[in-house]
Structure formats: structure tokens, C-alpha cells
Design an enzyme around this catalytic site. Structure first.
Site, PDB file in Angstrom:
ATOM      1  N   HIS A 135       0.439   4.855  -0.215  1.00 49.05           N
ATOM      2  CA  HIS A 135       1.677   5.332  -0.470  1.00 49.05           C
ATOM      3  C   HIS A 135       2.442   4.891  -1.656  1.00 49.05           C
ATOM      4  O   HIS A 135       3.050   5.796  -2.178  1.00 49.05           O
ATOM      5  CB  HIS A 135       2.403   5.198   0.870  1.00 49.05           C
ATOM      6  CG  HIS A 135       3.640   5.730   0.863  1.00 49.05           C
ATOM      7  ND1 HIS A 135       4.712   5.052   0.928  1.00 49.05           N
ATOM      8  CD2 HIS A 135       4.457   7.023   1.212  1.00 49.05           C
ATOM      9  CE1 HIS A 135       6.036   5.708   0.920  1.00 49.05           C
ATOM     10  NE2 HIS A 135       5.812   6.999   0.930  1.00 49.05           N
ATOM     11  N   GLU A 153       1.268   6.148  -4.802  1.00 51.49           N
ATOM     12  CA  GLU A 153       1.710   7.695  -4.736  1.00 51.49           C
ATOM     13  C   GLU A 153       2.941   7.672  -5.518  1.00 51.49           C
ATOM     14  O   GLU A 153       3.286   8.529  -6.508  1.00 51.49           O
ATOM     15  CB  GLU A 153       1.800   8.423  -3.448  1.00 51.49           C
ATOM     16  CG  GLU A 153       2.632   9.878  -3.521  1.00 51.49           C
ATOM     17  CD  GLU A 153       3.447   9.952  -2.285  1.00 51.49           C
ATOM     18  OE1 GLU A 153       4.554  10.223  -2.532  1.00 51.49           O
ATOM     19  OE2 GLU A 153       2.833   9.818  -0.974  1.00 51.49           O
ATOM     20  N   HIS A 154       3.809   6.983  -5.097  1.00 46.44           N
ATOM     21  CA  HIS A 154       5.489   6.934  -5.573  1.00 46.44           C
ATOM     22  C   HIS A 154       5.266   6.488  -6.929  1.00 46.44           C
ATOM     23  O   HIS A 154       5.748   6.979  -7.946  1.00 46.44           O
ATOM     24  CB  HIS A 154       6.173   5.982  -4.858  1.00 46.44           C
ATOM     25  CG  HIS A 154       6.964   6.548  -3.820  1.00 46.44           C
ATOM     26  ND1 HIS A 154       8.228   6.367  -3.668  1.00 46.44           N
ATOM     27  CD2 HIS A 154       6.531   6.905  -2.670  1.00 46.44           C
ATOM     28  CE1 HIS A 154       8.670   6.671  -2.329  1.00 46.44           C
ATOM     29  NE2 HIS A 154       7.580   7.167  -1.902  1.00 46.44           N
ATOM     30  N   GLU A 190      12.889   4.176   2.571  1.00 45.50           N
ATOM     31  CA  GLU A 190      11.987   5.086   3.319  1.00 45.50           C
ATOM     32  C   GLU A 190      11.462   4.623   4.461  1.00 45.50           C
ATOM     33  O   GLU A 190      11.546   5.416   5.618  1.00 45.50           O
ATOM     34  CB  GLU A 190      10.870   5.656   2.592  1.00 45.50           C
ATOM     35  CG  GLU A 190       9.990   6.801   3.012  1.00 45.50           C
ATOM     36  CD  GLU A 190       8.808   7.117   1.865  1.00 45.50           C
ATOM     37  OE1 GLU A 190       8.854   6.547   0.918  1.00 45.50           O
ATOM     38  OE2 GLU A 190       8.233   8.170   2.404  1.00 45.50           O
TER      39      GLU A 190
END
Lengths: 426, 429
Positions: free
Chosen positions: B67, B70-71, B142
Site C-alpha cells: 500500500h 502504491e502511494h 490514513e
């Protein structure tokens, strides 16, 4: 470019809107009931569609009603409530397969009309009251639905901001109403209210899909008929002109602080500078290229989400972000600076172009879904205007940097709400 | 380029496997304004133990790195890619799941330019220590956002209960602690392992010309220098069949309790048609048991044990799978008990009528038609199916073929008390 073509026809007590398109494998009926938002009716109205969708005269239990939908190739029935400015809108929609994509070609559209007509005009009634078990169950669920706002802190903080900001205005009401107002509702009072709503609300039916307009009109005419009315309008209320910014801080057991800031835009849908307001919001905080995203998230690394959005009919702009409790001052300052920059015209032609392109893209994407088409078209019903999507996009494209800065100057800070964790040292 | 047609649905799709191994699918959608494209790698949060290409030893990477990567792919030397997309009138996004990372855009203009931007930004990583550090603050927020979300905690709590060793139990974003260990070199190592075109799939759906679009993608890929990459080696620890823990109660700042009952699936090595059949049979089973037209739904609702948040779901992938059912409730204890009893009864008695089955199949077929109105659904689901060697467009024929026996077998396979688990969220005292 495909732009939606809507044909509107006055029927008995309601308007029929047909949007013919071949893009979908289903056909969609959307029924809307709109009335001014007020404390006396908001809770009973929010109960109503849930009772109507539970069962009906021919399908006296939820199991029977839902089985009949399953038989219609899993037709869906969906109810929803919304605040549109100072109106309360009930939506009930039925979506059904277009038989041309099925191996079984039995026509289904008329059945969808019959179904909608069944739940609207033949509810499960005993005398002059809704069936009492149904009402009792749905009252219980409604209380839980109202209560659940508290558990989702993003929704909760947004709701609290509106409540604080619009104190004394109908818009402060929660879309599902008040928990205390649920118990007094009786099967009789609900039924009586339903009769009132059916005779006084502004009623609209949207039909979207690969449908023949004449068929839609004949089904609608045959199956739905209500008395003529002049729908009530809600008084336009200019936002209170407070001089001081209202700061509200609430403490709860949360890890992340929720910062929600409310502004009065003093511009509503259909105003000449509404298009400039759209572009303003886009440059300021509407997208992932916007100033808020860039400065609060990418540069200062304070938040995962930070965005602004408009309430077009009430004339509000809301900024929302999730931040560490200790970063409150820094975040608020950055947001204020960005708004100042907007007022000073401190944005580039490139930012304008980007934003116009993205808004246009967003509008066109919205009308790729049946629900999106209704959403866009219904703005005109709420505002009493007649703006086509084409006009909307063209006007938005013409907006100049001066107009954006001008509209930014109309935007005034009203309330800063912060839901903060308990360990916050401030 | 191969053309595949679906007569009943009146759709056609184009496919080509490029020289570098990338699978490209194009589904033209006339009448739509929007083109939607996803560029997906078969790499998700569970792929945390693997052999990097050219290395001798397996590595284990920090939780949440897929993840994180991905960012970080969105950031380039000259700014972030969101800016580029919005200049071209597109909106871009990405998501990481247990098994996939997908990058996507949708746009109603400049589609070719946007496609090139999508391919190029995913295939040109730019990680520095400085930008990696900066991202930790953003992802930290997040993670905290999800920490406060009772539905997310409930969902992950249930999965944690089921699995002792399998990395599906790890929160996709990791923890503030675990991501603190991520470095740019680790990101490059994951990238080199999992972002080779032969591990990826490009899906484009919208009003596009398939020949022209395929040419564009092919040219773009041929201009990039990819060496052939051997098959990726991933490592997973042994996982026993039964649920690791039977129950968990989370106290949170909520007013309404929540309860989910989960069943750990044992069918976790299926692929292709067998998997599709099983997955659909379980979905039909759950719908018959708990759908809004079911007796169970009515009795739970009438008793006041559930409200309209009640839902059920089945997930099956390589190496893990689970069913879950539940929602908000006034009485999490009683709901857990009743749901488990209903499940066990369904297995023991299995009294489903042909009529109910046919009705449910009709419902599922209608739901599929509704779903394929959505370009997002088509692209995302097609990719998921393809990674499991299934074909999205087999759904309707497979549904039509499901028999009472299939549903009964699905119940027998799925339902077993030792694989049950319960997770509840209750108001803090």
C-alpha cells in the site's frame, strides 16, 4: 459528445421525465417526493419510505415483497432521503433488467411500473393506518439509523458542523430526523401524513433506459395518478450574517481529530456566478490537484484526506479533514491561507484549465450512470431553473480568473468545528 | 489481437498478450462518455515474503509496504501525477487489496494521453528517502482514520480471528509502527519483484477504438526495455483449517453494537472454473439463507436483532477465503448465537426448494446485468477473475448451471463449527 436528452411531461399530480439511452442493460425508475424541510415533518418523512418498501397490500410481508423482486430478475428497490437546500427529498427507485439481454424475453418494464405503483398506491393498510407491526419495526430501525451517525466519526463531525453552523435554520436538521420524534409516530399519524405528502409534495418520476417514451407515458398514466397541486416552496433564507467566527471544539474518545469548517458561499445553483463558484471550489479543495490537497497533505503531510465540497442549494461550502489533534492550529492556518490566496487571485491559468477540465469530466462521468443523470437533472426541480448540462459545461468553461477571485470574496468563514481526542494538549 | 464476443450481453472484448508478457484487454462501450482503465499488478498486502529476482534468499518486508508503494508511485521528480492527469481532464486513483494493487484513471477526453500517463507513471518509479519519510505522516493519518472506524475494526478483527499465520490477517495499510521501517530500497525491491509486465494486467473499457488503442499500448510497451522475468516465488506459512480464535470483543466509542459471524473457508486452492462454480454456489447459498426475501432475514428483523446494515459476503482467493454475515445489532450475543445456529441448521437440513433456487439464480443474473452497467465493475472484477484464472463473462452461464446439489455441497464444504468465529464491537463502558 452525448448530452442527455430529457423529455418532461406533466401527468396527473406529477411530472414524468424520460431519458432515453441505450447504454444500460437495465431500466431505472426513480420516484421523488419533495417538501420543505422542517422540524415537524422531517422524522415522519424519513420513516415513510422505509415503511412503504417493507410490504404492500398484495405482498403483505417483506419476504413476499422481496421474493417478487427476485422473480423479476433481481429488480432492486432502493429508498433514500436527502436534504437539498431547505427541502427534504424522498427517493424510491426500482431498477430492472432489460429483457433483451436475458435468455427469457418476457417484457419487464411494465412490471417495474406496476411494482412501483403497488408500493406507492397500495400500501399495507388496516383502515386508516399502516399495518402496526411494520411501523413498529421500522420505527425501531429508524432510531438505530439516527443513532448510527454517532458511530461514524466522519459523518458525525460533518453533521455537528451543520448543526452548529445552521442553528435556527431548517438546514440544521438531520436528514433522518430526531430520535425523540420517532416514538410519538403512530400507524395512524404516519398514514395520515402520507396522504398529506401525496397531495402536497412535488412529485417527479424519472424513467431512464432503452425505453419507448410512449410506453413509459402510458404505463405512468395508467398506474399513477394523484391530485393536482402547486408544490410548496421553502422560503429562501440568506445565511445568518454573523460577524464572529463560531469555533466549536468537542472532545471524544477518538484517535484522529476531525476538522470540519463551514463557509457561506452566498451563491446558489442558478445564480450567474454559480459556475465561477464551481471552479473556485475545484481550485481550492475539490480535487487531488487542488490547493488544499497540495498544501495540507502533500507539502505539510498533515492529513490523508482534505477536501472541500459545495452544497449548491443552500449556499454552503464545507472543508473536511482528519488530522492529528496537535496539528489543529497549523491545519486551520494553512486552510485559511489558501482561501486568502483564492481571494487575492493567487492562482494560475493552468490551475483554472485543470479544474475546468476535471469538472467537465466529472459531469460527463456522472451522467454515465442512471442515478447520476437523475442527480444532475433534479437540480432544476429543486431550484426551479432550467439549466441543461450543455449550458452548465459551457458557462463553466467561460469563467475567468477575475470572476473566480470575485466569487471567492463572497465566501465567508462561518464555523470551525473540531472533534478532538481526549489526550489533546491544548 | 483476439476478438471475443458475448452474444447474450451484446458486448465484445479484445485481447492481446504483449511481448513483455503484459495482458491487455479492451472492451469498447458505445454511448458512454467515460473511459476507465486499470493497470493492475498481482501484488497485494499478503505478498510480504518472497524471493526478489536475482537473489538467493527470501525476504520478509514490513506490513503495509504494498500500500505504501502504491502511494509513492504517484510522486515523481517533477511533482505528483495527479497534476498531470487533471491537466488532461482525468481523475486518477489507486487501491491496494489483499492480492492486487490497481492504478486507474477515468476520463472523457484525452484518453490516449491519459493511457500513456498511466502506463508511464506506474512503470517509472521514483523513490527517495525524503519523499518516503514525508509519506509516513500521510499514511499514518490514513491508518488512524481506519482505527476510529468501527466497521473496519470489526471486519479486520474477524479476519484476525480466523487466521493464525496467513498474512491476510495483516491490515492492508500496516501500522504506524510497521511503516516506520519502510525505506526506499525496500520499495525498489518490492517494485522489481512484482511490477514486471508479466505480472500485470491492463484493462480498458469505454468508447475507444480497440485497434488504435491496442497499437498505442503495444508501441508504448515495446519502447521499454524489459528483460524476461522468471516466475515469482512467494512463501506462505502453514495455516490450519480451524479458526485461530473463536471470539473477540472490541470496546469502542460507539452507541450501537456490531456483530459479525465469520467462517474460514477450506476451499482455498481452487482456480478457474472450479473456483467460479464454488464461489457462485456459496453466494447463492448465502443469499438463500440471509437475503431480504429469506425467512431468516424476516425473523432476525422482526425480532429486532438486525437493521438495514445487515449484510453478508464471501471472499475466496488463493490461500485464504471466508464468509461473513452480520451488522449493527442491539444484542450482539444473541445475534452471534442465532446466526451460528442458522448456519449449522442449513448444513444439517439443507431443505432448499427448487423454486427458491431458481428465484435466487434469477436475482443473481439480474444483479450481474446491473453490475456490467458499470465500467469500474467490469475492469476491476475482470482483473480479479483473470488473476484467479476465471472469466467474468462465464458468470451467467455458470449461474444458470448451478443445481440444488451444488448449493448443498457448498453448504457442506463451507459450514463447520470449528471454522466459525465471532467479532463484536460494543460501546465502551
Amino acid at each position: 459528445m452525448d448530452v442527455i436528452s430529457e423529455s418532461v411531461k406533466a401527468m396527473k399530480g406529477f411530472k414524468l421525465h424520460v431519458v432515453k439511452t441505450e447504454k444500460y442493460k437495465t431500466n431505472t425508475l426513480v420516484w421523488k417526493m419533495k417538501a420543505p424541510l422542517n422540524k415537524e415533518t422531517v422524522t415522519i418523512r424519513s420513516l415513510l419510505p422505509h415503511v412503504l418498501q417493507s410490504n404492500s397490500a398484495s405482498y403483505p410481508s417483506t419476504g413476499k415483497l422481496r421474493s417478487s423482486l427476485d422473480e423479476l430478475y433481481g429488480a432492486t428497490l432502493f429508498v433514500d432521503l436527502a436534504k437539498k437546500g431547505e427541502y427534504h427529498v424522498i427517493t424510491m427507485s426500482v431498477e430492472i433488467a432489460n429483457e433483451k439481454f436475458l435468455s427469457d424475453n418476457t417484457p419487464l418494464l411494465k412490471k417495474a411500473f406496476q411494482f412501483l405503483s403497488e408500493i406507492l398506491t397500495k400500501p399495507n393498510v388496516q383502515g386508516i393506518a399502516f399495518e402496526k407491526e411494520t411501523v413498529a419495526k421500522e420505527k425501531r430501525t429508524l432510531k438505530q439509523r439516527i443513532q448510527s451517525v454517532y458511530d461514524d466519526k466522519m459523518r458525525y463531525s460533518n453533521f455537528r458542523l451543520v448543526q452548529e453552523m445552521c442553528k435556527g435554520e431548517p438546514y440544521e436538521l438531520h436528514v433522518h430526523g430526531d430520535k425523540e420524534d420517532v416514538d410519538p409516530i403512530t400507524p395512524e399519524s404516519l398514514y395520515q401524513y402520507y396522504q398529506t405528502a401525496l397531495s402536497e409534495d412535488e412529485l417527479d418520476l424519472y424513467v431512464i433506459g432503452d425505453v419507448n417514451e410512449a410506453d413509459a407515458e402510458s404505463y405512468a398514466g395508467e398506474l399513477l395518478s394523484f391530485e393536482e397541486r402547486t408544490p410548496k416552496t421553502s422560503e429562501p433564507r440568506p445565511g445568518s450574517s454573523k460577524n464572529d467566527v463560531n469555533e466549536v471544539r468537542e472532545e471524544q474518545d477518538v484517535k484522529q481529530g476531525k476538522l470540519n469548517i463551514g463557509y457561506r458561499t452566498n451563491v446558489v445553483y442558478g445564480d450567474p456566478d454559480y459556475y465561477a463558484l464551481q471552479v473556485f471550489n475545484g481550485i481550492f479543495g475539490g480535487f487531488s490537484h487542488s490547493k488544499l490537497f497540495l498544501n495540507v497533505r502533500e507539502k505539510a503531510s498533515l492529513a490523508y484526506y482534505v477536501a472541500s465540497r459545495l452544497e449548491s442549494h443552500k449556499g454552503l461550502m464545507m472543508v473536511m479533514s482528519g488530522i492529528d489533534n496537535k496539528n489543529y492550529d497549523q491545519a486551520v492556518n494553512i486552510i485559511k491561507e489558501q482561501l486568502e490566496a483564492m481571494k487575492n487571485g493567487d492562482f494560475t491559468e493552468q490551475e483554472i484549465d485543470q479544474t475546468q477540465a476535471v469538472i467537465k469530466n466529472q459531469l460527463l462521468e456522472t451522467v454515465d450512470t442512471a442515478r447520476g443523470i437523475v442527480e444532475v437533472l433534479y437540480h432544476n426541480v429543486v431550484s426551479g431553473k432550467d439549466i441543461t448540462l450543455q449550458t452548465w459545461m459551457e458557462e463553466m468553461d467561460k469563467v475567468t480568473s477575475e470572476e473566480i477571485a470575485e466569487v471567492a470574496k463572497k465566501v465567508s468563514l462561518d464555523t470551525v468545528y473540531f472533534l478532538t481526542g481526549k489526550e489533546a494538549g491544548k | 489481437m483476439e476478438k471475443i464476443t458475448f452474444d447474450q450481453l451484446q458486448e465484445e472484448m479484445y485481447y492481446e498478450k504483449l511481448n513483455n508478457g503484459l495482458d491487455v484487454y479492451i472492451l469498447p462501450k458505445r454511448g458512454f462518455n467515460k473511459t476507465y482503465a486499470t493497470f493492475t499488478t498481482k501484488y497485494g498486502s499478503i505478498d510480504n515474503h518472497f524471493l526478489p529476482p536475482g537473489k538467493e534468499e527470501f525476504v520478509k518486508v514490513p506490513d503495509g509496504i504494498a500500500h505504501f508503494l502504491e502511494h509513492k508511485l504517484f510522486e515523481k521528480e517533477d511533482g505528483d501525477v495527479f497534476q498531470q492527469f487533471s491537466k488532461q481532464g482525468a481523475s486518477a486513483n489507486a487501491f491496494t487489496s489483499f492480492t492486487r494493487t490497481a492504478y486507474l484513471f477515468s476520463s472523457t477526453s484525452n484518453v490516449e494521453q491519459n493511457l500513456v500517463t498511466l502506463l508511464d507513471f506506474v512503470q517509472e518509479p521514483y523513490f527517495t528517502e525524503k519523499t518516503v519519510e514525508k509519506e509516513k505522516g500521510i499514511i499514518g493519518q490514513e491508518i488512524t482514520m481506519y482505527d476510529d472506524n468501527p466497521d473496519w475494526r470489526l471486519y479486520f478483527g474477524l479476519i484476525e480471528n480466523m487466521y493464525k499465520n496467513h498474512p491476510v490477517k495483516i491490515d492492508i495499510a500496516g501500522t504506524v509502527e510497521s511503516i516506520s521501517h519502510i525505506t526506499k530500497d525496500m520499495l525498489y525491491e518490492c517494485y522489481e519483484t512484482f511490477y514486471h509486465p508479466s505480472n500485470m494486467l491492463l484493462f480498458i473499457v469505454g468508447p475507444v477504438d480497440p485497434v488504435q488503442t491496442m497499437d498505442l499500448v503495444r508501441d508504448n510497451q515495446n519502447n521499454k526495455d524489459y528483460k524476461e522475468q522468471p516466475e515469482i516465488k512467494r512463501e506462505f506459512n502453514e495455516e490450519s483449517a480451524e479458526a485461530a480464535e473463536k471470539k473477540k470483543v472490541l470496546e469502542m466509542n460507539v452507541q450501537t453494537s456490531k456483530c459479525l459471524v465469520g467462517i474460514k473457508s477450506k476451499n482455498v486452492s481452487q482456480t478457474g472454473k472450479a473456483m467460479l462454480k464454488n464461489e457462485l454456489s456459496v453466494n447463492v447459498l448465502l443469499d438463500i439463507l440471509f437475503g431480504k426475501s429469506s425467512d431468516h432475514y424476516s425473523s432476525l428483523y422482526n425480532e429486532g436483532l438486525i437493521d438495514d446494515t445487515f449484510s453478508f459476503d464471501y471472499t475466496q482467493e488463493q490461500g485464504f477465503g471466508f464468509a461473513m454475515v452480520g451488522g449493527d445489532t442491539n444484542d450482539p450475543e444473541r445475534l452471534a448465537e442465532v446466526l451460528q445456529k442458522m448456519l449449522l441448521d442449513a448444513k444439517a437440513k439443507g431443505a432448499i426448494s427448487q423454486e427458491t433456487l431458481e428465484r435466487t439464480k434469477k436475482k443473481k443474473i439480474g444483479a450481474f446485468l446491473r453490475a456490467v452497467n458499470s465500467p469500474e465493475y467490469i475492469a476491476n472484477q475482470f482483473t480479479r477473475y483473470a488473476f484467479n484464472e476465471m472469466d467474468l463473462f462465464d458468470v451467467v452461464p455458470t449461474l444458470e448451471s448451478i443445481t440444488l446439489n451444488d448449493v448443498k455441497n457448498a453448504a457442506v464444504d463451507l459450514i463447520s463449527e470449528d471454522r466459525f468465529t465471532v467479532c463484536q464491537v460494543v460501546p465502551k463502558k
